[in-house]
Design a protein around this motif. Sequence first.
Motif, PDB file in Angstrom:
ATOM      1  N   ALA A 140      -1.820  13.192   5.488  1.00  0.00           N
ATOM      2  CA  ALA A 140      -3.215  12.392   5.879  1.00  0.00           C
ATOM      3  C   ALA A 140      -3.865  11.787   4.860  1.00  0.00           C
ATOM      4  CB  ALA A 140      -4.292  13.485   6.515  1.00  0.00           C
ATOM      5  N   GLN A 141      -3.702  12.545   3.601  1.00  0.00           N
ATOM      6  CA  GLN A 141      -4.466  11.943   2.441  1.00  0.00           C
ATOM      7  C   GLN A 141      -3.584  10.474   2.025  1.00  0.00           C
ATOM      8  OE1 GLN A 141      -4.299  15.361   0.202  1.00  0.00           O
ATOM      9  NE2 GLN A 141      -6.494  15.674   0.078  1.00  0.00           N
ATOM     10  N   GLU A 142      -2.287  10.571   2.157  1.00  0.00           N
ATOM     11  CA  GLU A 142      -1.249   9.667   1.799  1.00  0.00           C
ATOM     12  C   GLU A 142      -1.472   8.303   2.863  1.00  0.00           C
ATOM     13  OE1 GLU A 142       2.814  11.986   0.809  1.00  0.00           O
ATOM     14  OE2 GLU A 142       2.832  10.383   2.071  1.00  0.00           O
ATOM     15  N   ALA A 143      -2.003   8.699   4.090  1.00  0.00           N
ATOM     16  CA  ALA A 143      -2.140   7.728   5.058  1.00  0.00           C
ATOM     17  C   ALA A 143      -3.621   6.948   4.737  1.00  0.00           C
ATOM     18  CB  ALA A 143      -2.232   7.929   6.351  1.00  0.00           C
ATOM     19  N   LYS A 144      -4.630   7.770   4.243  1.00  0.00           N
ATOM     20  CA  LYS A 144      -5.906   7.325   3.787  1.00  0.00           C
ATOM     21  C   LYS A 144      -5.667   6.355   2.802  1.00  0.00           C
ATOM     22  CE  LYS A 144     -10.711   8.538   3.450  1.00  0.00           C
ATOM     23  NZ  LYS A 144     -10.988   7.891   4.320  1.00  0.00           N
ATOM     24  N   GLN A 145      -4.755   6.734   1.586  1.00  0.00           N
ATOM     25  CA  GLN A 145      -4.724   6.042   0.435  1.00  0.00           C
ATOM     26  C   GLN A 145      -4.071   4.533   0.874  1.00  0.00           C
ATOM     27  OE1 GLN A 145      -4.928   6.081  -3.118  1.00  0.00           O
ATOM     28  NE2 GLN A 145      -6.503   7.263  -2.627  1.00  0.00           N
ATOM     29  N   SER A 146      -3.136   4.655   1.641  1.00  0.00           N
ATOM     30  CA  SER A 146      -2.460   3.418   1.801  1.00  0.00           C
ATOM     31  C   SER A 146      -3.450   2.287   3.054  1.00  0.00           C
ATOM     32  CB  SER A 146      -1.139   3.746   3.046  1.00  0.00           C
ATOM     33  OG  SER A 146      -0.055   4.121   2.250  1.00  0.00           O
ATOM     34  N   ALA A 159       0.802  -1.151   0.058  1.00  0.00           N
ATOM     35  CA  ALA A 159      -0.272  -0.008  -0.229  1.00  0.00           C
ATOM     36  C   ALA A 159       0.819   1.172  -0.142  1.00  0.00           C
ATOM     37  CB  ALA A 159      -1.058  -0.049   1.101  1.00  0.00           C
ATOM     38  N   ASN A 160       1.904   1.071   0.596  1.00  0.00           N
ATOM     39  CA  ASN A 160       2.844   2.605   0.666  1.00  0.00           C
ATOM     40  C   ASN A 160       3.399   2.486  -0.676  1.00  0.00           C
ATOM     41  OD1 ASN A 160       2.428   2.656   3.500  1.00  0.00           O
ATOM     42  ND2 ASN A 160       4.289   1.914   4.125  1.00  0.00           N
ATOM     43  N   LEU A 161       3.525   1.599  -1.502  1.00  0.00           N
ATOM     44  CA  LEU A 161       4.290   1.710  -2.785  1.00  0.00           C
ATOM     45  C   LEU A 161       3.397   2.598  -3.627  1.00  0.00           C
ATOM     46  CD1 LEU A 161       5.962  -1.727  -3.288  1.00  0.00           C
ATOM     47  CD2 LEU A 161       6.976   0.559  -3.422  1.00  0.00           C
ATOM     48  N   TRP A 162       1.970   2.001  -3.669  1.00  0.00           N
ATOM     49  CA  TRP A 162       0.730   2.607  -4.397  1.00  0.00           C
ATOM     50  C   TRP A 162       0.728   4.113  -3.819  1.00  0.00           C
ATOM     51  CZ3 TRP A 162      -2.613   3.005  -8.262  1.00  0.00           C
ATOM     52  CH2 TRP A 162      -3.788   4.048  -7.860  1.00  0.00           C
ATOM     53  N   THR A 163       0.913   4.441  -2.597  1.00  0.00           N
ATOM     54  CA  THR A 163       0.793   5.738  -2.117  1.00  0.00           C
ATOM     55  C   THR A 163       1.732   6.871  -2.564  1.00  0.00           C
ATOM     56  OG1 THR A 163      -0.880   5.090  -0.486  1.00  0.00           O
ATOM     57  CG2 THR A 163       0.203   7.325  -0.355  1.00  0.00           C
ATOM     58  N   ARG A 164       2.990   6.171  -2.311  1.00  0.00           N
ATOM     59  CA  ARG A 164       4.000   7.342  -2.512  1.00  0.00           C
ATOM     60  C   ARG A 164       4.535   7.223  -4.037  1.00  0.00           C
ATOM     61  NH1 ARG A 164       6.823   9.326   1.941  1.00  0.00           N
ATOM     62  NH2 ARG A 164       8.136  10.386   0.522  1.00  0.00           N
ATOM     63  N   ASN A 165       4.285   5.914  -4.602  1.00  0.00           N
ATOM     64  CA  ASN A 165       5.130   6.227  -6.161  1.00  0.00           C
ATOM     65  C   ASN A 165       4.228   6.026  -7.163  1.00  0.00           C
ATOM     66  OD1 ASN A 165       6.906   4.072  -4.043  1.00  0.00           O
ATOM     67  ND2 ASN A 165       7.860   5.964  -4.624  1.00  0.00           N
ATOM     68  N   ILE A 166       2.982   6.004  -6.909  1.00  0.00           N
ATOM     69  CA  ILE A 166       1.674   6.034  -8.139  1.00  0.00           C
ATOM     70  C   ILE A 166       0.928   6.952  -7.825  1.00  0.00           C
ATOM     71  CG2 ILE A 166       0.008   4.750  -9.408  1.00  0.00           C
ATOM     72  CD1 ILE A 166       1.440   2.150  -8.349  1.00  0.00           C
ATOM     73  N   TYR A 167       0.202   7.168  -6.470  1.00  0.00           N
ATOM     74  CA  TYR A 167      -0.880   8.099  -6.313  1.00  0.00           C
ATOM     75  C   TYR A 167      -0.463   9.551  -6.209  1.00  0.00           C
ATOM     76  CZ  TYR A 167      -4.372  10.418  -3.512  1.00  0.00           C
ATOM     77  OH  TYR A 167      -5.186  11.339  -2.896  1.00  0.00           O
ATOM     78  N   LYS A 168       0.759   9.663  -5.256  1.00  0.00           N
ATOM     79  CA  LYS A 168       1.489  10.775  -4.946  1.00  0.00           C
ATOM     80  C   LYS A 168       2.138  11.139  -6.355  1.00  0.00           C
ATOM     81  CE  LYS A 168       4.241  13.637  -1.721  1.00  0.00           C
ATOM     82  NZ  LYS A 168       3.246  14.518  -1.370  1.00  0.00           N
ATOM     83  N   ALA A 169       2.825  10.509  -6.970  1.00  0.00           N
ATOM     84  CA  ALA A 169       3.822  10.905  -8.098  1.00  0.00           C
ATOM     85  C   ALA A 169       3.085  10.919  -9.341  1.00  0.00           C
ATOM     86  CB  ALA A 169       4.611   9.458  -8.250  1.00  0.00           C
ATOM     87  N   PHE A 170       1.865  10.385  -9.573  1.00  0.00           N
ATOM     88  CA  PHE A 170       1.438  10.599 -10.866  1.00  0.00           C
ATOM     89  C   PHE A 170       0.078  11.184 -10.759  1.00  0.00           C
ATOM     90  CE2 PHE A 170       4.530   7.327 -11.524  1.00  0.00           C
ATOM     91  CZ  PHE A 170       5.028   7.859 -12.768  1.00  0.00           C
ATOM     92  N   ILE A 171      -0.802  11.047  -9.524  1.00  0.00           N
ATOM     93  CA  ILE A 171      -2.281  11.146  -9.573  1.00  0.00           C
ATOM     94  C   ILE A 171      -2.442  12.428  -8.637  1.00  0.00           C
ATOM     95  CG2 ILE A 171      -4.267  10.564  -8.746  1.00  0.00           C
ATOM     96  CD1 ILE A 171      -3.656   7.568  -9.180  1.00  0.00           C
ATOM     97  N   LYS A 172      -1.960  12.572  -7.666  1.00  0.00           N
ATOM     98  CA  LYS A 172      -2.010  13.710  -7.078  1.00  0.00           C
ATOM     99  C   LYS A 172      -0.668  14.106  -6.046  1.00  0.00           C
ATOM    100  CE  LYS A 172      -5.273  15.515  -3.140  1.00  0.00           C
ATOM    101  NZ  LYS A 172      -5.616  16.751  -3.903  1.00  0.00           N
ATOM    102  N   PRO A 173       0.053  14.909  -6.928  1.00  0.00           N
ATOM    103  CA  PRO A 173       1.431  15.195  -6.130  1.00  0.00           C
ATOM    104  C   PRO A 173       1.324  16.140  -5.019  1.00  0.00           C
ATOM    105  CG  PRO A 173       1.263  15.367  -8.630  1.00  0.00           C
ATOM    106  CD  PRO A 173      -0.158  15.532  -8.146  1.00  0.00           C
ATOM    107  N   ASP A 174       0.261  17.002  -4.943  1.00  0.00           N
ATOM    108  CA  ASP A 174       0.118  17.855  -3.587  1.00  0.00           C
ATOM    109  C   ASP A 174      -0.620  17.214  -2.443  1.00  0.00           C
ATOM    110  OD1 ASP A 174      -2.401  17.624  -4.905  1.00  0.00           O
ATOM    111  OD2 ASP A 174      -2.910  19.745  -4.498  1.00  0.00           O
ATOM    112  N   ALA A 175      -0.542  15.786  -2.538  1.00  0.00           N
ATOM    113  CA  ALA A 175      -1.441  15.151  -1.381  1.00  0.00           C
ATOM    114  C   ALA A 175      -0.697  15.200  -0.099  1.00  0.00           C
ATOM    115  CB  ALA A 175      -1.166  13.564  -1.709  1.00  0.00           C
TER     116      ALA A 175
END
Length: 527
Positions: free
Chosen positions: A362-368, A343-359
Amino acid sequence: MGFAAARWRRADSLDNLDEWGLGGRGFGTFITWFLVGGDIYTAYTFVAVPALLYAGNMIGFFAVPYTIVLYPIIFVFLPRLWSVSHRHGYVTPADFIHGRFDSKALALAVAVTGILATMPYIALQLVGIQVVLEVMGIGGTSDSWFVKDLPLFIAFAVLAAYTYASGLRAPALIAFVKDALIYLVILVAVFYLPTQLGGWDGIFSAAKDKFDAANAASVAAGKPPSAGIIPAAPLHMAYFSLALGSALALFMYPHSLTGVLAARNRSVIRRNAALLPAYSFLLGLLALLGFAAIAANVQTDNAQLAVPEMMRTMFPDWFTGVAFAAIAIGALVPAAIMSIAAANLWTRNIYKAFIKPDATPAQEAKQSKLISLVVKFGALIFVLGLPNEFAINLQLLGGVWILQTFPALVGGLYTRWFHRWALLGGWAVGMVYGTWTAYQQPTAADPNAHFGSSLATIPFTETKAYIALTAFVINLLVVVVLTLVMRAAKVPEGTDHTRPEDYHADAGDPGVEELAIGDLATDTPTR
């Protein structure tokens, strides 16, 4: 305990990855030993390894030397990864790859590989629970797929819920109980069972007699001998490559690295590399239970049921319950860590890197938290959709994929000579070769099945080897050749965001976040 762990070593909030995903980055030697050991020695240990020996698989003992080879390797490179990760706030190995090689594409490849490779490993844990339930007569034997798999879905739901609520603290706390139960069960088994089965001499003799009979039947049918305690000459490379390939791959898995990055300082990692071989001794004893099941005259077509079935027949009912609990908890602890890491890989290296760079944190933790549930569901698909005649193939299949990240991760800790596009090209070639070759392997029971073995013939030879190691060698050759080409063509290498001193930084050094320092025996936090 999983739910209560949210209050253990309580932080102001779990709404960030440092707290939810890495337990506050403050675990000392004692907790880390249980956490990493609980992460490595799993249901795979109790179910998959003895199953190979029970079935007479000549290379079944490879798991013992592989863990012995592993620890000197991690003693060398993991402190460097810890240092650079703490200096820059990296949460995942793909974070480091991005910082080192300035390549979102390469970081994405490492992240996707980590998620993909983790799912069959989680699936192996669920198989361990499934086996225990089947021996107990719950589910398993029903003709209805819903009734058959319902207990597994319930276990999945409990695992998902406490992981969501407590993050890495949950498996860290439960690991104490898990390891205590496992040590208790193994010590009782290795002393008690020989007294009932004619000693270890009688156990080995029973295993040899069974394998000799199986080999005689094979020869009579015009087939080569296939069972034994010592690998035959044609299987020497298979044994060696499984041990070495697995050793190189294990700490490429994101869940193994998560336990390391949660450590308080570099010394914690080195101490654990020195102490963890105690688990290798335990693994050797566990493997021998496969032979004990033969001496106990356990009859089952599913080798994975052999050890649980032996425990059910040889132990008093109350202690059988303890043993089954050890197996089940031995599955829940690593499954939780694995889902958190993926889940951390998804959040940091897909979600934050490509989908929501300004996450926000708290949003990172919720995604994970949410993706940790999705990863477990993916693992269920592996359990229900792939052949698990030998559950160990699920772990070895993950190794085929995750080992392809070794050149970028470990190579990157020491040099930037490898070009980022060359590393991506080598990764792609290794992944395609490894996946296609593994797909073509049938099971012993069904020649038309796929992903039935992790061994295949090395190209242009007649020798069988672990697919992961063959793919890794091909990967490395492609990386070297492409690096020479890229450098000759002067293709931009990107900016290295790390510095040489980052790889030696320790807790308390400038730029390294101040962490709680506690007593090594109790890990009681003090400032």
